[in-house]
Design a protein around this motif. Structure first.
Motif, PDB file in Angstrom:
ATOM      1  N   VAL A   1     -11.877  -5.358  -1.933  1.00  0.00           N
ATOM      2  CA  VAL A   1     -12.249  -4.304  -1.291  1.00  0.00           C
ATOM      3  C   VAL A   1     -11.669  -3.749  -0.780  1.00  0.00           C
ATOM      4  N   ILE A   2     -11.488  -2.125  -1.108  1.00  0.00           N
ATOM      5  CA  ILE A   2     -10.715  -1.260  -0.849  1.00  0.00           C
ATOM      6  C   ILE A   2     -11.369  -0.070   0.557  1.00  0.00           C
ATOM      7  N   VAL A   3     -10.843  -0.247   2.113  1.00  0.00           N
ATOM      8  CA  VAL A   3     -11.681   0.794   2.305  1.00  0.00           C
ATOM      9  C   VAL A   3     -10.820   2.164   2.806  1.00  0.00           C
ATOM     10  N   MET A   4     -11.427   2.908   2.745  1.00  0.00           N
ATOM     11  CA  MET A   4     -10.639   4.177   2.773  1.00  0.00           C
ATOM     12  C   MET A   4     -10.954   5.247   4.016  1.00  0.00           C
ATOM     13  N   LYS A   5      -9.869   6.307   3.891  1.00  0.00           N
ATOM     14  CA  LYS A   5     -10.522   7.753   5.008  1.00  0.00           C
ATOM     15  C   LYS A   5     -10.169   8.915   5.060  1.00  0.00           C
ATOM     16  N   LYS A   6     -10.912   9.887   5.213  1.00  0.00           N
ATOM     17  CA  LYS A   6     -10.829  10.993   4.738  1.00  0.00           C
ATOM     18  C   LYS A   6     -10.467  12.004   5.351  1.00  0.00           C
ATOM     19  N   ILE A   7      -9.294  12.468   4.700  1.00  0.00           N
ATOM     20  CA  ILE A   7      -7.899  12.902   6.206  1.00  0.00           C
ATOM     21  C   ILE A   7      -7.286  14.132   5.456  1.00  0.00           C
TER      22      ILE A   7
ATOM     23  N   VAL B   1     -15.131   5.283   3.370  1.00  0.00           N
ATOM     24  CA  VAL B   1     -15.152   4.507   3.060  1.00  0.00           C
ATOM     25  C   VAL B   1     -14.950   3.101   2.029  1.00  0.00           C
ATOM     26  N   VAL B   2     -16.351   2.524   1.875  1.00  0.00           N
ATOM     27  CA  VAL B   2     -15.998   0.744   1.407  1.00  0.00           C
ATOM     28  C   VAL B   2     -16.217   0.422  -0.058  1.00  0.00           C
ATOM     29  N   CYS B   3     -15.235   0.456  -0.795  1.00  0.00           N
ATOM     30  CA  CYS B   3     -15.244   0.548  -2.881  1.00  0.00           C
ATOM     31  C   CYS B   3     -16.039  -1.114  -2.868  1.00  0.00           C
ATOM     32  N   VAL B   4     -16.510  -1.889  -2.808  1.00  0.00           N
ATOM     33  CA  VAL B   4     -16.076  -3.152  -3.519  1.00  0.00           C
ATOM     34  C   VAL B   4     -16.880  -2.982  -5.101  1.00  0.00           C
ATOM     35  N   TYR B   5     -15.798  -3.997  -5.949  1.00  0.00           N
ATOM     36  CA  TYR B   5     -15.964  -3.653  -7.508  1.00  0.00           C
ATOM     37  C   TYR B   5     -15.075  -5.182  -7.559  1.00  0.00           C
TER      38      TYR B   5
ATOM     39  N   ILE C   1      -6.011   4.894   2.291  1.00  0.00           N
ATOM     40  CA  ILE C   1      -6.312   4.192   2.115  1.00  0.00           C
ATOM     41  C   ILE C   1      -6.022   2.819   4.080  1.00  0.00           C
ATOM     42  N   THR C   2      -7.140   2.526   4.508  1.00  0.00           N
ATOM     43  CA  THR C   2      -6.809   1.860   5.730  1.00  0.00           C
ATOM     44  C   THR C   2      -7.502   0.268   5.735  1.00  0.00           C
ATOM     45  N   ASP C   3      -7.659  -0.416   4.500  1.00  0.00           N
ATOM     46  CA  ASP C   3      -8.120  -1.979   4.750  1.00  0.00           C
ATOM     47  C   ASP C   3      -8.071  -2.394   3.044  1.00  0.00           C
ATOM     48  N   PHE C   4      -7.266  -3.626   2.783  1.00  0.00           N
ATOM     49  CA  PHE C   4      -6.915  -3.668   1.655  1.00  0.00           C
ATOM     50  C   PHE C   4      -7.352  -5.379   1.090  1.00  0.00           C
ATOM     51  N   ASN C   5      -8.360  -5.764   0.892  1.00  0.00           N
ATOM     52  CA  ASN C   5      -8.536  -7.017   0.921  1.00  0.00           C
ATOM     53  C   ASN C   5      -7.866  -7.931  -0.197  1.00  0.00           C
TER      54      ASN C   5
END
Length: 337
Positions: free
Chosen positions: A143-149, A231-235, A155-159
């Motif tokens: 799971v990677i959490v990211m924010k568009k700036i 945006v959360v990416c679950v892969y 990347i704002t979080d990384f499990n």
């Protein structure tokens, strides 16, 4: 001036839970709000130790620090869970003010505001946050959490699942640009799906091949846009599945070779032998010769039947068709990547 002070105290007395104690913690004064919430009568409280409403929720150190603070003449503030006479509990936001005369603490004046509902809501939020954190860190998917700036995704979080899949530590990637950490994102087609999720709220990307100078892996996953615009990416990694399909492809090639040889190089001579046997008049043969040739004919027919079955398994059965369908999908993915 005194009138104003009494007025202020009267307002405070109407809307707050108030008590006063001596230096030993024995109650000298309580207002009506204190009695109402504690369910004790005033006469039961006056002279009793303030621990009469102690719920046992806080450890000894908590109150030891409290007494140390007010004993020095400093104001103490904090939340306390008290217990009423009937056993019910209630939270109060508490301020304890030491009353000082001639540079010595003479008594303690306590002002409280009930916050049972707020604390219940806070505890529920903390529980939900802990549960989410446990789920976030312990699922096997990355799971990677990211924010568009400014047109780039940070990347704002990384499990922990992502750490295992990509062999990167959380502290190494937080605050970094996605393309800096995963330079193959754009070439692999991932960037298009991330932008789609950001614009539309959701995107499900099919089998994609991620590749950079350090690794090449097959990935499949989904992207979601959160209310805060992250945006959360679950892969998950499907490289092993692709490897198995590649093995199936090799096995299929061998099977095709066997089927071809069985159909052309083996079955053709068998068919010739069967044809020749059909030309023999068994009535003109001796019993021994007839027996031998009949046994030969049965053996050749069994061989012919076996060869037919091999060819049918390779091409005509459901298992064969499913195998070829998987291999065709694999070829399609290779050709479009």
């Amino acid at each position: 001036m005194k009138d104003k002070i009494y007025t202020y105290f009267d307002v405070l007395n109407q809307h707050s839970i108030i008590s006063a104690t001596n230096l030993k913690g024995e109650i000298k004064y309580v207002n009506d709000q204190f009695c109402d919430i504690s369910k004790y009568k005033e006469r039961e409280l006056i002279g009793a130790p303030h621990s009469i409403v102690n719920s046992g929720f806080h450890d000894r150190k908590y109150f030891k620090d409290l007494w140390k603070t007010i004993g020095k003449g400093d104001v103490w503030q904090g939340n306390i869970l008290n217990e009423a006479k009937d056993g019910s509990t209630y939270w109060v936001a508490t301020t304890i003010v030491p009353i000082i005369e001639q540079r010595k603490v003479k008594e303690y004046f306590s002002i409280r505001i009930e916050k049972t509902e707020q604390m219940a809501l806070q505890q529920e939020n903390e529980f939900q946050e802990r549960r989410f954190t446990q789920l976030f860190n312990h699922i096997s998917e990355g799971v990677i959490v990211m924010k568009k700036i400014q047109n780039t995704f940070i990347i704002t979080d990384f499990n922990q699942g992502a750490e295992k899949l990509d062999h990167k530590k959380k502290e190494e990637v937080l605050g970094k640009e996605l393309l800096e950490i995963f330079p193959g994102t754009e070439a692999g087609g991932f960037s298009d799906y991330i932008e789609k999720a950001y614009e539309c709220g959701y995107a499900n990307y099919p089998l994609l091949r991620y590749q950079d100078k350090n690794k090449a892996r097959w990935r499949r996953g989904s992207l979601y846009k959160l209310p805060n615009d992250e945006v959360v990416c679950v892969y998950h990694d499907v490289s092993e599945e692709i490897k198995q399909l590649e093995q199936l492809k090799k096995y299929n090639q061998k099977l095709e070779e066997i089927a071809f040889k069985a159909s052309h190089e083996v079955r053709a001579p068998v068919a010739s032998i069967l044809g020749l046997l059909q030309l023999i008049d068994f009535n003109d043969l001796s019993d021994n010769n007839r027996t031998v040739l009949e046994y030969m004919k049965e053996s050749v027919e069994r061989l012919d039947h076996t060869i037919r079955e091999i060819v049918e398994v390779s091409y005509d059965t459901d298992e064969g068709k499913e195998l070829f369908a998987k291999l065709s999908d694999l070829k399609k993915h290779y050709n479009t990547t």
